[in-house]
Write an enzyme that holds these catalytic residues in place. Structure first.
Site, PDB file in Angstrom:
ATOM      1  N   GLY A   1     -39.908 -50.697 -23.965  1.00  0.00           N
ATOM      2  CA  GLY A   1     -40.341 -51.448 -24.425  1.00  0.00           C
ATOM      3  C   GLY A   1     -39.508 -51.363 -26.383  1.00  0.00           C
TER       4      GLY A   1
ATOM      5  N   ILE B   1     -45.419 -48.783 -28.591  1.00  0.00           N
ATOM      6  CA  ILE B   1     -44.544 -48.834 -27.835  1.00  0.00           C
ATOM      7  C   ILE B   1     -43.010 -48.006 -27.304  1.00  0.00           C
ATOM      8  CG2 ILE B   1     -41.729 -50.448 -28.284  1.00  0.00           C
ATOM      9  CD1 ILE B   1     -43.402 -52.166 -30.362  1.00  0.00           C
ATOM     10  N   ASP B   2     -43.272 -48.276 -25.934  1.00  0.00           N
ATOM     11  CA  ASP B   2     -42.582 -47.035 -25.411  1.00  0.00           C
ATOM     12  C   ASP B   2     -41.146 -46.950 -25.096  1.00  0.00           C
ATOM     13  OD1 ASP B   2     -41.905 -48.576 -23.154  1.00  0.00           O
ATOM     14  OD2 ASP B   2     -42.805 -48.066 -21.714  1.00  0.00           O
ATOM     15  N   SER B   3     -40.448 -46.356 -24.843  1.00  0.00           N
ATOM     16  CA  SER B   3     -38.739 -46.409 -25.103  1.00  0.00           C
ATOM     17  C   SER B   3     -38.011 -47.786 -24.389  1.00  0.00           C
ATOM     18  CB  SER B   3     -37.754 -44.931 -24.611  1.00  0.00           C
ATOM     19  OG  SER B   3     -38.363 -44.976 -22.913  1.00  0.00           O
TER      20      SER B   3
END
Length: 85
Positions: free
Chosen positions: A37, A33-35
């Site tokens: 996300g 999960i990226d920022s």
């Protein structure tokens, strides 16, 4: 469904994983999960539990809302839900 199960489901959906694959010790980064996300997950949690998460998307390490692991997120959400009662 418990707070724990709902939070895991939200995180799993964001990570495009099955809820059974989300470990409590995992970080959001571990789950891919990226920022963006992270922000979307926070919004989904707020909507699901009708709470306001004290979260600074630009500096999550400085937030009162601990996102260091799935377990920490669950604990923080449980605390916010309890405060509402």
């Amino acid at each position: 469904m418990s707070v724990k199960d709902k939070v895991i489901q939200i995180i799993a959906e964001q990570a495009l994983l099955d809820a059974a694959d989300v470990r409590l010790s995992a970080t959001l980064e571990d789950l891919g999960i990226d920022s963006l996300g992270v922000v979307e997950s926070i919004f989904a949690i707020e909507e699901e539990f009708d709470i306001e998460v004290p979260f600074n998307a630009n500096a999550p390490a400085e937030s009162e809302f601990d996102i260091s692991s799935v377990s920490a997120i669950i604990s923080a959400v449980e605390a916010l839900v309890a405060e509402q009662s």
